[in-house]
Design a protein around this motif. Sequence first.
Motif, mmCIF file in Angstrom:
data_model
loop_
_atom_site.group_PDB
_atom_site.id
_atom_site.type_symbol
_atom_site.label_atom_id
_atom_site.label_comp_id
_atom_site.label_asym_id
_atom_site.label_seq_id
_atom_site.Cartn_x
_atom_site.Cartn_y
_atom_site.Cartn_z
ATOM 1 N N LEU A 40 -7.409 -1.577 1.104
ATOM 2 C CA LEU A 40 -6.966 -2.613 2.020
ATOM 3 C C LEU A 40 -5.685 -3.214 1.441
ATOM 4 O O LEU A 40 -5.659 -3.594 0.275
ATOM 5 C CB LEU A 40 -8.030 -3.696 2.166
ATOM 6 N N GLU A 41 -4.662 -3.271 2.261
ATOM 7 C CA GLU A 41 -3.419 -3.908 1.849
ATOM 8 C C GLU A 41 -3.452 -5.323 2.421
ATOM 9 O O GLU A 41 -3.370 -5.523 3.627
ATOM 10 C CB GLU A 41 -2.229 -3.136 2.403
ATOM 11 N N LEU A 42 -3.641 -6.297 1.553
ATOM 12 C CA LEU A 42 -3.749 -7.694 1.950
ATOM 13 C C LEU A 42 -2.356 -8.302 2.000
ATOM 14 O O LEU A 42 -1.641 -8.321 1.002
ATOM 15 C CB LEU A 42 -4.629 -8.461 0.959
ATOM 16 N N PRO A 75 2.384 -8.265 -0.881
ATOM 17 C CA PRO A 75 1.144 -7.573 -0.504
ATOM 18 C C PRO A 75 0.345 -7.165 -1.739
ATOM 19 O O PRO A 75 0.901 -6.867 -2.784
ATOM 20 C CB PRO A 75 1.628 -6.347 0.259
ATOM 21 N N GLU A 76 -0.960 -7.170 -1.584
ATOM 22 C CA GLU A 76 -1.872 -6.806 -2.668
ATOM 23 C C GLU A 76 -2.770 -5.684 -2.174
ATOM 24 O O GLU A 76 -3.243 -5.714 -1.048
ATOM 25 C CB GLU A 76 -2.704 -8.041 -3.028
ATOM 26 N N SER A 77 -3.016 -4.685 -3.010
ATOM 27 C CA SER A 77 -3.864 -3.564 -2.636
ATOM 28 C C SER A 77 -5.248 -3.720 -3.272
ATOM 29 O O SER A 77 -5.359 -3.936 -4.476
ATOM 30 C CB SER A 77 -3.222 -2.254 -3.084
ATOM 31 N N ILE A 125 -4.689 -7.601 7.157
ATOM 32 C CA ILE A 125 -5.257 -6.590 6.283
ATOM 33 C C ILE A 125 -4.944 -5.230 6.899
ATOM 34 O O ILE A 125 -5.326 -4.959 8.039
ATOM 35 C CB ILE A 125 -6.780 -6.781 6.138
ATOM 36 N N VAL A 126 -4.240 -4.380 6.155
ATOM 37 C CA VAL A 126 -3.910 -3.046 6.645
ATOM 38 C C VAL A 126 -4.836 -2.054 5.958
ATOM 39 O O VAL A 126 -4.896 -1.991 4.727
ATOM 40 C CB VAL A 126 -2.432 -2.690 6.389
#
Length: 184
Positions: free
Chosen positions: A11-13, A20-22, A102-103
């Motif tokens: 999830l890329e937040l 962005p955070e993974s 969220i990606v």
Amino acid sequence: MSEYSGYEATLELVLPDKAPESITVSQTPFLIGRGSENGNHLVLEDPRISRRCAVIEEEFGDYFLKDRGHKSGIWVNGRRVGQKILMDGDTIELGVENSPKIVFRLRPTEHFVENMLERLDSLPAIESAGDTGGLSKLNLLLEATSLLHSALPLESVLGTMLDHAISVTSAERDCCSKQTTTAC
């Protein structure tokens, strides 16, 4: 079995005003919500987000997003959902302005790639001196498969896929294009 077996879900937040955070979906069910006291794996510190917001579950290699009762709803690619199978690149929103996005991402695992390379190395030589097919065609198919899971624009992916399909089948392009109105 899903087409995504051998892939790792992340999830890329994307938070407002932050890089962005993974986050790896390391287990399922993978709980999303406010506060860690409810066992959430992805903790979102926004008072507008429910403690029990959403969950991602894996079944037979597919990843499902399920709303756990978030009052503002769960949205995927701009549509409100109760439950949805996630695809690479799907954007999840939580129905409140300026909330995290969220990606969902699927990437081949290192084990999957290593296994595929080992299998390719063990293939018998199928190209002879004059044959340019065999492994080069297999390579084109593998490249085309990786394009399907890329973040490239659809038009670019489809054009490359068409070029690869023509190469693999030894077909020829039609002399007419969509823009040509007269017969060839």
